[in-house]
Design an enzyme around this catalytic site. Structure first.
Site, PDB file in Angstrom:
ATOM      1  NE  ARG A   1       0.712  20.863  26.865  1.00  0.00           N
ATOM      2  CZ  ARG A   1      -0.351  21.641  26.733  1.00  0.00           C
ATOM      3  NH1 ARG A   1      -1.555  21.175  27.026  1.00  0.00           N
ATOM      4  NH2 ARG A   1      -0.227  22.881  26.307  1.00  0.00           N
TER       5      ARG A   1
ATOM      6  CG  ASP B   1      -2.600  10.164  22.023  1.00  0.00           C
ATOM      7  OD1 ASP B   1      -2.599  11.002  22.945  1.00  0.00           O
ATOM      8  OD2 ASP B   1      -2.294   8.972  22.185  1.00  0.00           O
TER       9      ASP B   1
ATOM     10  CD  GLN C   1       3.731   7.885   0.477  1.00  0.00           C
ATOM     11  OE1 GLN C   1       4.589   8.148  -0.343  1.00  0.00           O
ATOM     12  NE2 GLN C   1       3.510   6.657   0.902  1.00  0.00           N
TER      13      GLN C   1
ATOM     14  CG  ASP D   1      -2.098  -0.982   1.038  1.00  0.00           C
ATOM     15  OD1 ASP D   1      -2.252  -1.517  -0.067  1.00  0.00           O
ATOM     16  OD2 ASP D   1      -2.840  -1.205   2.017  1.00  0.00           O
ATOM     17  N   GLY D   2       1.999   1.241   0.683  1.00  0.00           N
ATOM     18  CA  GLY D   2       2.865   2.412   0.685  1.00  0.00           C
ATOM     19  C   GLY D   2       3.369   2.752  -0.702  1.00  0.00           C
TER      20      GLY D   2
ATOM     21  CG  ASN E   1      -5.108   5.125   2.311  1.00  0.00           C
ATOM     22  OD1 ASN E   1      -6.034   4.747   1.611  1.00  0.00           O
ATOM     23  ND2 ASN E   1      -4.153   4.319   2.716  1.00  0.00           N
TER      24      ASN E   1
END
Length: 285
Positions: free
Chosen positions: A151, A170, A240, A66-67, A140
């Site tokens: 944090r 996050d 990417q 996939d990359g 994607n």
């Protein structure tokens, strides 16, 4: 007029050997081949990555995972060139076929026995002090996330100018239906069929458990800002390309006007592929 074929290859010994054989096979058929080596985004770009996209391409074959496919999509940009992935990686959600069927499938495509399915991309714009600092696209996902020592981020999100919420998390993933099986899935998001017209918003490890993944129409514009200064925050497109961001920067995400033209084969079914790749089993008595 001879067909011109694009070939994007994973930087891995086995894929390169197979690509050498495949390129020779194409040349023997009288075709012209433009080849590009895909490299790990974390590594320095090699000269192979600077291969320019020819003006006339019949299609692009991607030999890798996939990359590699996402790298190929970035290479073709807004050009509406049909593209097909051939699985050489571990998962290969974006691959339409496998390496053992490469020549068989290539013969079918060269005989024009295929169709294309347009799959949406996202347009991404980043502004700092009112000026655009970058513009790109993502097939994607667009991800805002923090580094290991940062944090929790407070990510203010608007939909078509209407305030949605401040995500304490996050990070945040904005994904296409195609990208719903990538990072968003790992973060607890749902699987969306590629033809469903929507954009998926998935928080990464949200502090508030009621902040759940949200599907919005693909016609909306999503605006994201950091509501407070947070060091070590990054914006990445398809894993990417990255950009460091901070409070005051504005990220605007919307549906791109140019989709990716995915080659589909007559004997392929999305749900069969999905079940195989997710290793779903049948019923048991």
């Amino acid at each position: 007029m001879k067909k011109h074929i694009g070939l994007v290859v994973k930087d891995e010994a086995h894929a390169i050997r197979q690509a050498d054989r495949f390129e020779g096979w194409l040349v023997e058929k009288g075709l012209t081949v433009t080849r590009r080596q895909s490299t790990d985004p974390a590594k320095k770009k090699s000269q192979a990555t600077t291969v320019h996209l020819p003006t006339e391409l019949f299609c692009v074959f991607v030999l890798g995972g996939d990359g590699t496919f996402l790298s190929a999509v970035r290479w073709i940009g807004d050009c509406q060139v049909p593209i097909i992935g051939v699985k050489f990686g571990e998962v290969g959600f974006l691959a339409e076929t496998t390496e053992d069927r490469l020549l068989e499938v290539a013969e079918t495509i060269l005989n024009n026995q295929f169709t294309t399915r347009p799959q949406m991309r996202l347009q991404v714009q980043a502004y700092r002090n009112g000026e655009e600092i970058t513009r790109g696209s993502a097939f994607n996902d667009v991800v805002i996330n923090k580094g290991a020592l940062a944090r929790l981020a407070r990510i203010r999100t608007h939909i078509d100018g209407q305030f949605l919420t401040d995500y304490r998390a996050d990070g945040l993933i904005i994904a296409t239906p195609t990208g719903s099986t990538a990072y968003s899935l790992a973060a607890g998001g749902p699987i969306i069929h590629p033809s469903v017209p929507g954009i998926l918003i998935t928080p990464i490890c949200p502090f508030t458990l009621t902040n759940r993944p949200l599907m919005v129409p693909d016609a909306v514009t999503i605006k994201i800002q950091l509501a407070e200064s947070t060091s070590d925050m990054m914006l990445t497109c398809d894993g990417q390309v990255g950009l460091k961001i901070d409070q005051g920067d504005t990220i605007v995400i919307s549906k791109s006007a140019t989709p990716v033209q995915m080659i589909t084969l007559p004997d392929q079914n999305y749900f069969d592929v999905l079940k195989a790749k997710l290793r779903w089993s049948g019923s048991r008595v």
